[in-house]
Write a protein that holds these residues in place. Structure first.
Motif, PDB file in Angstrom:
ATOM      1  N   ASP A  44       0.827  -1.212   0.000  1.00 28.23           N
ATOM      2  CA  ASP A  44       0.000   0.000   0.000  1.00 28.23           C
ATOM      3  C   ASP A  44       0.855   1.254   0.000  1.00 28.23           C
ATOM      4  OD1 ASP A  44      -2.332  -1.417  -0.056  1.00 28.23           O
ATOM      5  OD2 ASP A  44      -2.860  -1.057   2.044  1.00 28.23           O
ATOM      6  N   THR A  45       1.967   1.228   0.715  1.00 31.58           N
ATOM      7  CA  THR A  45       2.858   2.382   0.751  1.00 31.58           C
ATOM      8  C   THR A  45       3.365   2.704  -0.647  1.00 31.58           C
ATOM      9  OG1 THR A  45       3.524   1.890   3.007  1.00 31.58           O
ATOM     10  CG2 THR A  45       4.989   3.295   1.753  1.00 31.58           C
ATOM     11  N   ALA A  46       3.636   1.663  -1.413  1.00 32.03           N
ATOM     12  CA  ALA A  46       4.187   1.860  -2.752  1.00 32.03           C
ATOM     13  C   ALA A  46       3.121   2.218  -3.786  1.00 32.03           C
ATOM     14  CB  ALA A  46       4.926   0.593  -3.195  1.00 32.03           C
ATOM     15  N   ILE A  53      -6.234   6.306   2.116  1.00 32.74           N
ATOM     16  CA  ILE A  53      -5.911   5.558   3.331  1.00 32.74           C
ATOM     17  C   ILE A  53      -7.012   5.770   4.362  1.00 32.74           C
ATOM     18  CG2 ILE A  53      -4.302   5.408   5.278  1.00 32.74           C
ATOM     19  CD1 ILE A  53      -2.080   6.215   3.300  1.00 32.74           C
ATOM     20  N   SER A  54      -7.456   4.690   4.981  1.00 30.79           N
ATOM     21  CA  SER A  54      -8.474   4.761   6.023  1.00 30.79           C
ATOM     22  C   SER A  54      -7.815   5.057   7.365  1.00 30.79           C
ATOM     23  CB  SER A  54      -9.237   3.437   6.102  1.00 30.79           C
ATOM     24  OG  SER A  54     -10.029   3.408   7.267  1.00 30.79           O
ATOM     25  N   ARG A  55      -8.149   6.193   7.931  1.00 24.19           N
ATOM     26  CA  ARG A  55      -7.605   6.574   9.231  1.00 24.19           C
ATOM     27  C   ARG A  55      -8.019   5.574  10.304  1.00 24.19           C
ATOM     28  NH1 ARG A  55     -10.622  11.265  11.856  1.00 24.19           N
ATOM     29  NH2 ARG A  55     -12.017   9.531  12.089  1.00 24.19           N
ATOM     30  N   ASN A  56      -9.289   5.184  10.290  1.00 22.43           N
ATOM     31  CA  ASN A  56      -9.794   4.282  11.322  1.00 22.43           C
ATOM     32  C   ASN A  56      -9.145   2.903  11.237  1.00 22.43           C
ATOM     33  OD1 ASN A  56     -11.467   6.314  12.224  1.00 22.43           O
ATOM     34  ND2 ASN A  56     -13.244   5.577  11.112  1.00 22.43           N
ATOM     35  N   MET A  57      -9.012   2.360  10.044  1.00 19.89           N
ATOM     36  CA  MET A  57      -8.413   1.033   9.908  1.00 19.89           C
ATOM     37  C   MET A  57      -6.931   1.070  10.257  1.00 19.89           C
ATOM     38  SD  MET A  57      -9.383  -1.934   9.275  1.00 19.89           S
ATOM     39  CE  MET A  57      -8.298  -3.213   9.814  1.00 19.89           C
ATOM     40  N   THR A  58      -6.250   2.126   9.858  1.00 19.07           N
ATOM     41  CA  THR A  58      -4.831   2.249  10.178  1.00 19.07           C
ATOM     42  C   THR A  58      -4.634   2.373  11.687  1.00 19.07           C
ATOM     43  OG1 THR A  58      -4.437   3.277   8.037  1.00 19.07           O
ATOM     44  CG2 THR A  58      -2.740   3.577   9.709  1.00 19.07           C
ATOM     45  N   ALA A  59      -5.478   3.140  12.338  1.00 19.88           N
ATOM     46  CA  ALA A  59      -5.394   3.267  13.801  1.00 19.88           C
ATOM     47  C   ALA A  59      -5.683   1.924  14.470  1.00 19.88           C
ATOM     48  CB  ALA A  59      -6.368   4.331  14.290  1.00 19.88           C
ATOM     49  N   GLN A  96       1.863   4.725   7.385  1.00 23.82           N
ATOM     50  CA  GLN A  96       0.599   4.947   6.679  1.00 23.82           C
ATOM     51  C   GLN A  96      -0.187   6.089   7.334  1.00 23.82           C
ATOM     52  OE1 GLN A  96       0.997   3.685   3.797  1.00 23.82           O
ATOM     53  NE2 GLN A  96      -0.755   2.323   3.659  1.00 23.82           N
ATOM     54  N   MET A  97      -0.180   6.126   8.657  1.00 27.79           N
ATOM     55  CA  MET A  97      -0.878   7.207   9.367  1.00 27.79           C
ATOM     56  C   MET A  97      -0.226   8.553   9.056  1.00 27.79           C
ATOM     57  SD  MET A  97      -3.509   7.725  11.240  1.00 27.79           S
ATOM     58  CE  MET A  97      -3.962   6.327  12.240  1.00 27.79           C
ATOM     59  N   ARG A  98       1.096   8.569   8.975  1.00 28.80           N
ATOM     60  CA  ARG A  98       1.797   9.796   8.612  1.00 28.80           C
ATOM     61  C   ARG A  98       1.408  10.230   7.200  1.00 28.80           C
ATOM     62  NH1 ARG A  98       5.279  10.954   5.118  1.00 28.80           N
ATOM     63  NH2 ARG A  98       5.667   8.779   4.629  1.00 28.80           N
ATOM     64  N   ARG A  99       1.347   9.277   6.282  1.00 29.06           N
ATOM     65  CA  ARG A  99       0.950   9.597   4.900  1.00 29.06           C
ATOM     66  C   ARG A  99      -0.475  10.134   4.853  1.00 29.06           C
ATOM     67  NH1 ARG A  99       0.801   5.061   1.419  1.00 29.06           N
ATOM     68  NH2 ARG A  99       0.764   6.540  -0.267  1.00 29.06           N
ATOM     69  N   TRP A 100      -1.389   9.526   5.634  1.00 28.30           N
ATOM     70  CA  TRP A 100      -2.770   9.999   5.674  1.00 28.30           C
ATOM     71  C   TRP A 100      -2.811  11.438   6.205  1.00 28.30           C
ATOM     72  CZ3 TRP A 100      -5.306  11.625  10.078  1.00 28.30           C
ATOM     73  CH2 TRP A 100      -6.640  11.984   9.904  1.00 28.30           C
ATOM     74  N   ALA A 101      -2.092  11.689   7.292  1.00 29.33           N
ATOM     75  CA  ALA A 101      -2.110  13.019   7.911  1.00 29.33           C
ATOM     76  C   ALA A 101      -1.511  14.082   6.996  1.00 29.33           C
ATOM     77  CB  ALA A 101      -1.364  12.986   9.243  1.00 29.33           C
ATOM     78  N   SER A 102      -0.561  13.688   6.161  1.00 33.56           N
ATOM     79  CA  SER A 102       0.123  14.673   5.319  1.00 33.56           C
ATOM     80  C   SER A 102      -0.775  15.284   4.249  1.00 33.56           C
ATOM     81  CB  SER A 102       1.353  14.051   4.653  1.00 33.56           C
ATOM     82  OG  SER A 102       0.962  13.134   3.644  1.00 33.56           O
ATOM     83  N   VAL A 103      -1.905  14.665   3.947  1.00 27.62           N
ATOM     84  CA  VAL A 103      -2.796  15.216   2.921  1.00 27.62           C
ATOM     85  C   VAL A 103      -4.061  15.828   3.509  1.00 27.62           C
ATOM     86  CG1 VAL A 103      -1.934  13.694   1.114  1.00 27.62           C
ATOM     87  CG2 VAL A 103      -3.902  12.981   2.491  1.00 27.62           C
ATOM     88  N   GLN A 104      -4.122  15.939   4.829  1.00 25.43           N
ATOM     89  CA  GLN A 104      -5.281  16.552   5.464  1.00 25.43           C
ATOM     90  C   GLN A 104      -5.174  18.071   5.353  1.00 25.43           C
ATOM     91  OE1 GLN A 104      -7.815  14.507   6.373  1.00 25.43           O
ATOM     92  NE2 GLN A 104      -6.351  13.086   5.443  1.00 25.43           N
ATOM     93  N   PRO A 105      -6.320  18.758   5.322  1.00 25.88           N
ATOM     94  CA  PRO A 105      -6.297  20.219   5.165  1.00 25.88           C
ATOM     95  C   PRO A 105      -5.509  20.948   6.256  1.00 25.88           C
ATOM     96  CG  PRO A 105      -8.545  19.376   4.955  1.00 25.88           C
ATOM     97  CD  PRO A 105      -7.674  18.228   5.356  1.00 25.88           C
ATOM     98  N   TRP A 106      -5.442  20.393   7.436  1.00 30.18           N
ATOM     99  CA  TRP A 106      -4.751  21.021   8.559  1.00 30.18           C
ATOM    100  C   TRP A 106      -3.274  20.658   8.642  1.00 30.18           C
ATOM    101  CZ3 TRP A 106      -3.029  16.788  10.958  1.00 30.18           C
ATOM    102  CH2 TRP A 106      -3.805  15.636  10.900  1.00 30.18           C
TER     103      TRP A 106
END
Length: 123
Positions: A44-46, A53-59, A96-106
């Motif tokens: 998935d990373t590649a 990416i699902s935040r809930n599933m990754t958490a 994966q969580m870092r990748r998800w967070a990097s595309v959030q508006p905040w």
């Protein structure tokens, strides 16, 4: 002398095969199967874009791996293969969580936005 050493090596292997952590037990095959989570996360990373990416599933996977790292350490005998598997999965899922967070508006406001992403103030 060389023949005797070969016998010792064979008996060590046979002892490991029959041991409580050897391949005749779930102590061995459970962790082997769990390496699938690590490989899937790496794939998935590649290939998976961060937006999907699902935040809930990754958490959930992060919590799962932390709990099973503790379990692998606490049981007797310690299951080092299971511990290594879940430690690896924890690293993959945190990435994966870092990748998800990097595309959030905040994300840009906290300094870890993806390259090319702008903060809300600059838009």
């Amino acid at each position: 002398m060389a023949a005797k050493q070969g016998v010792v090596q064979t008996s060590r292997f046979a002892a490991w095969v029959s041991s409580p952590t050897g391949p005749k037990t779930t102590h061995f095959w459970g962790p082997i199967a769990n390496w699938g989570f690590v490989l899937a996360g790496l794939a998935d990373t590649a290939t998976k874009p961060p937006e999907s990416i699902s935040r809930n599933m990754t958490a959930a996977m992060c919590v799962y791996s932390l709990l099973f790292m503790r379990f692998a350490w606490a049981i007797n005998p310690c299951n080092y293969l299971l511990f290594a598997c879940h430690a690896s999965n924890e690293c993959v899922q945190l990435n994966q969580m870092r990748r998800w967070a990097s595309v959030q508006p905040w994300a840009a406001d906290y300094g870890f936005a993806a390259k090319g992403a702008a903060s809300a103030e600059s838009k």
